[in-house]
Design a protein around this motif. Structure first.
Motif, PDB file in Angstrom:
ATOM      1  N   MET A   1    -101.484  47.424  58.647  1.00 43.74           N
ATOM      2  CA  MET A   1    -102.626  46.841  57.976  1.00 43.74           C
ATOM      3  C   MET A   1    -103.069  47.748  56.827  1.00 43.74           C
ATOM      4  SD  MET A   1    -106.511  45.696  59.113  1.00 43.74           S
ATOM      5  CE  MET A   1    -106.195  45.787  60.801  1.00 43.74           C
ATOM      6  N   LEU A   2    -103.562  47.134  55.772  1.00 45.84           N
ATOM      7  CA  LEU A   2    -104.058  47.874  54.627  1.00 45.84           C
ATOM      8  C   LEU A   2    -105.462  48.403  54.896  1.00 45.84           C
ATOM      9  CD1 LEU A   2    -102.995  45.371  51.823  1.00 45.84           C
ATOM     10  CD2 LEU A   2    -101.909  47.554  52.349  1.00 45.84           C
ATOM     11  N   LYS A   3    -105.790  49.489  54.212  1.00 45.39           N
ATOM     12  CA  LYS A   3    -107.134  50.047  54.284  1.00 45.39           C
ATOM     13  C   LYS A   3    -107.555  50.407  52.870  1.00 45.39           C
ATOM     14  CE  LYS A   3    -108.178  53.054  57.501  1.00 45.39           C
ATOM     15  NZ  LYS A   3    -108.234  54.319  58.260  1.00 45.39           N
ATOM     16  N   ILE A   4    -108.794  50.034  52.507  1.00 45.85           N
ATOM     17  CA  ILE A   4    -109.339  50.415  51.209  1.00 45.85           C
ATOM     18  C   ILE A   4    -110.460  51.413  51.428  1.00 45.85           C
ATOM     19  CG2 ILE A   4    -110.860  48.387  51.128  1.00 45.85           C
ATOM     20  CD1 ILE A   4    -110.606  48.527  48.016  1.00 45.85           C
ATOM     21  N   TYR A   5    -110.368  52.516  50.712  1.00 44.43           N
ATOM     22  CA  TYR A   5    -111.437  53.512  50.699  1.00 44.43           C
ATOM     23  C   TYR A   5    -112.338  53.091  49.556  1.00 44.43           C
ATOM     24  CZ  TYR A   5    -108.492  55.967  53.921  1.00 44.43           C
ATOM     25  OH  TYR A   5    -107.744  56.297  55.022  1.00 44.43           O
ATOM     26  N   HIS A   6    -113.533  52.641  49.918  1.00 47.50           N
ATOM     27  CA  HIS A   6    -114.368  51.848  49.024  1.00 47.50           C
ATOM     28  C   HIS A   6    -115.740  52.470  48.816  1.00 47.50           C
ATOM     29  CE1 HIS A   6    -116.038  48.221  47.262  1.00 47.50           C
ATOM     30  NE2 HIS A   6    -116.908  48.076  48.248  1.00 47.50           N
ATOM     31  N   ASN A   7    -116.218  52.345  47.585  1.00 51.96           N
ATOM     32  CA  ASN A   7    -117.588  52.701  47.237  1.00 51.96           C
ATOM     33  C   ASN A   7    -118.189  51.470  46.572  1.00 51.96           C
ATOM     34  OD1 ASN A   7    -119.968  53.538  46.033  1.00 51.96           O
ATOM     35  ND2 ASN A   7    -119.097  55.351  45.071  1.00 51.96           N
ATOM     36  N   ALA A   8    -119.106  50.818  47.252  1.00 53.74           N
ATOM     37  CA  ALA A   8    -119.665  49.553  46.771  1.00 53.74           C
ATOM     38  C   ALA A   8    -120.405  49.687  45.439  1.00 53.74           C
ATOM     39  CB  ALA A   8    -120.601  48.975  47.821  1.00 53.74           C
ATOM     40  N   ARG A   9    -120.795  50.899  45.070  1.00 53.07           N
ATOM     41  CA  ARG A   9    -121.505  51.095  43.809  1.00 53.07           C
ATOM     42  C   ARG A   9    -120.559  51.256  42.620  1.00 53.07           C
ATOM     43  NH1 ARG A   9    -126.178  55.286  44.187  1.00 53.07           N
ATOM     44  NH2 ARG A   9    -126.682  54.179  42.274  1.00 53.07           N
ATOM     45  N   CYS A  10    -119.276  51.313  42.879  1.00 53.38           N
ATOM     46  CA  CYS A  10    -118.272  51.534  41.826  1.00 53.38           C
ATOM     47  C   CYS A  10    -117.633  50.203  41.425  1.00 53.38           C
ATOM     48  CB  CYS A  10    -117.203  52.491  42.358  1.00 53.38           C
ATOM     49  SG  CYS A  10    -115.774  52.673  41.282  1.00 53.38           S
ATOM     50  N   LYS A  11    -117.669  49.910  40.135  1.00 52.36           N
ATOM     51  CA  LYS A  11    -117.116  48.647  39.629  1.00 52.36           C
ATOM     52  C   LYS A  11    -115.622  48.525  39.937  1.00 52.36           C
ATOM     53  CE  LYS A  11    -116.497  45.867  35.529  1.00 52.36           C
ATOM     54  NZ  LYS A  11    -116.419  45.831  34.088  1.00 52.36           N
ATOM     55  N   LYS A  12    -114.860  49.589  39.702  1.00 55.33           N
ATOM     56  CA  LYS A  12    -113.411  49.547  39.953  1.00 55.33           C
ATOM     57  C   LYS A  12    -113.127  49.331  41.436  1.00 55.33           C
ATOM     58  CE  LYS A  12    -112.068  50.459  35.722  1.00 55.33           C
ATOM     59  NZ  LYS A  12    -111.745  49.352  34.878  1.00 55.33           N
ATOM     60  N   SER A  13    -113.936  49.929  42.273  1.00 55.67           N
ATOM     61  CA  SER A  13    -113.761  49.759  43.709  1.00 55.67           C
ATOM     62  C   SER A  13    -114.054  48.312  44.117  1.00 55.67           C
ATOM     63  CB  SER A  13    -114.669  50.741  44.456  1.00 55.67           C
ATOM     64  OG  SER A  13    -114.288  50.880  45.790  1.00 55.67           O
ATOM     65  N   ARG A  14    -115.095  47.739  43.552  1.00 55.83           N
ATOM     66  CA  ARG A  14    -115.405  46.328  43.844  1.00 55.83           C
ATOM     67  C   ARG A  14    -114.285  45.417  43.347  1.00 55.83           C
ATOM     68  NH1 ARG A  14    -120.440  47.989  41.810  1.00 55.83           N
ATOM     69  NH2 ARG A  14    -120.134  46.731  39.940  1.00 55.83           N
ATOM     70  N   GLU A  15    -113.719  45.733  42.181  1.00 56.54           N
ATOM     71  CA  GLU A  15    -112.593  44.940  41.662  1.00 56.54           C
ATOM     72  C   GLU A  15    -111.382  45.059  42.588  1.00 56.54           C
ATOM     73  OE1 GLU A  15    -111.808  46.162  37.634  1.00 56.54           O
ATOM     74  OE2 GLU A  15    -113.807  45.572  36.959  1.00 56.54           O
ATOM     75  N   GLY A  16    -111.136  46.266  43.088  1.00 54.18           N
ATOM     76  CA  GLY A  16    -110.034  46.472  44.027  1.00 54.18           C
ATOM     77  C   GLY A  16    -110.232  45.694  45.315  1.00 54.18           C
ATOM     78  N   LEU A  17    -111.454  45.660  45.797  1.00 55.20           N
ATOM     79  CA  LEU A  17    -111.765  44.900  47.007  1.00 55.20           C
ATOM     80  C   LEU A  17    -111.521  43.408  46.783  1.00 55.20           C
ATOM     81  CD1 LEU A  17    -112.812  44.936  49.890  1.00 55.20           C
ATOM     82  CD2 LEU A  17    -115.144  44.854  48.972  1.00 55.20           C
ATOM     83  N   GLU A  18    -111.859  42.900  45.615  1.00 58.60           N
ATOM     84  CA  GLU A  18    -111.614  41.492  45.288  1.00 58.60           C
ATOM     85  C   GLU A  18    -110.119  41.166  45.325  1.00 58.60           C
ATOM     86  OE1 GLU A  18    -113.301  38.470  44.784  1.00 58.60           O
ATOM     87  OE2 GLU A  18    -114.781  39.768  45.736  1.00 58.60           O
ATOM     88  N   ILE A  19    -109.294  42.083  44.800  1.00 57.49           N
ATOM     89  CA  ILE A  19    -107.843  41.875  44.822  1.00 57.49           C
ATOM     90  C   ILE A  19    -107.372  41.715  46.264  1.00 57.49           C
ATOM     91  CG2 ILE A  19    -105.603  42.997  44.404  1.00 57.49           C
ATOM     92  CD1 ILE A  19    -106.896  44.153  41.812  1.00 57.49           C
ATOM     93  N   LEU A  20    -107.875  42.567  47.142  1.00 61.71           N
ATOM     94  CA  LEU A  20    -107.487  42.474  48.555  1.00 61.71           C
ATOM     95  C   LEU A  20    -107.998  41.186  49.191  1.00 61.71           C
ATOM     96  CD1 LEU A  20    -107.950  46.121  49.825  1.00 61.71           C
ATOM     97  CD2 LEU A  20    -105.824  44.942  49.287  1.00 61.71           C
ATOM     98  N   LYS A  21    -109.216  40.803  48.874  1.00 57.58           N
ATOM     99  CA  LYS A  21    -109.779  39.564  49.436  1.00 57.58           C
ATOM    100  C   LYS A  21    -108.984  38.342  48.996  1.00 57.58           C
ATOM    101  CE  LYS A  21    -114.582  40.980  50.087  1.00 57.58           C
ATOM    102  NZ  LYS A  21    -115.974  40.843  49.598  1.00 57.58           N
ATOM    103  N   ASN A  22    -108.437  38.392  47.783  1.00 59.39           N
ATOM    104  CA  ASN A  22    -107.677  37.262  47.250  1.00 59.39           C
ATOM    105  C   ASN A  22    -106.211  37.281  47.677  1.00 59.39           C
ATOM    106  OD1 ASN A  22    -109.893  36.106  45.933  1.00 59.39           O
ATOM    107  ND2 ASN A  22    -109.602  37.410  44.145  1.00 59.39           N
TER     108      ASN A  22
END
Length: 113
Positions: A1-22
């Motif tokens: 399984m994939l894991k994202i190390y994420h910071n919700a306040r970071c635009k690039k991190s939010r964009e990366g999370l969207e890629i995974l969600k899609n």
């Protein structure tokens, strides 16, 4: 399984999370500022990224400039500093069982999908 190390306040991190969600992949989110990585976890991540620890440091962060910029730190010391100050860790990072990528630009994440 994939894991994202994420910071919700970071635009690039939010964009990366969207890629995974899609994607059709299962993934988990690790908010590393709320749940800091241990030195062992960070070392494992650096090995999967196949980079030197200094390449994971956000050198424009205030704490780096004020406390560490002019110091000659070993790899072990850099890992300790990033563990102590997780804000210094580049983001987002996505990993699978074998490797990891820094999502800068976020399209880098697609290499793991």
């Amino acid at each position: 399984m994939l894991k994202i190390y994420h910071n919700a306040r970071c635009k690039k991190s939010r964009e990366g999370l969207e890629i995974l969600k899609n994607s059709d992949k299962e993934f988990e989110i690790k908010e590393y500022l709320k749940e800091p990585l241990s030195e062992e976890e960070l070392e494992s991540l650096i090995n999967k990224l196949d980079i030197a620890p200094i390449q994971l440091v956000r050198k424009n962060e205030k704490i780096w400039k004020e406390e560490y910029k002019d110091k000659d730190l070993s790899d072990r010391e850099l890992i300790t500093v990033m563990t102590k100050h997780p804000k210094l860790i580049e983001r987002p990072i996505v990993e699978d069982d074998k490797k990891a990528v820094i999502g800068r630009p976020p399209s880098e994440i697609e290499k793991l999908l």
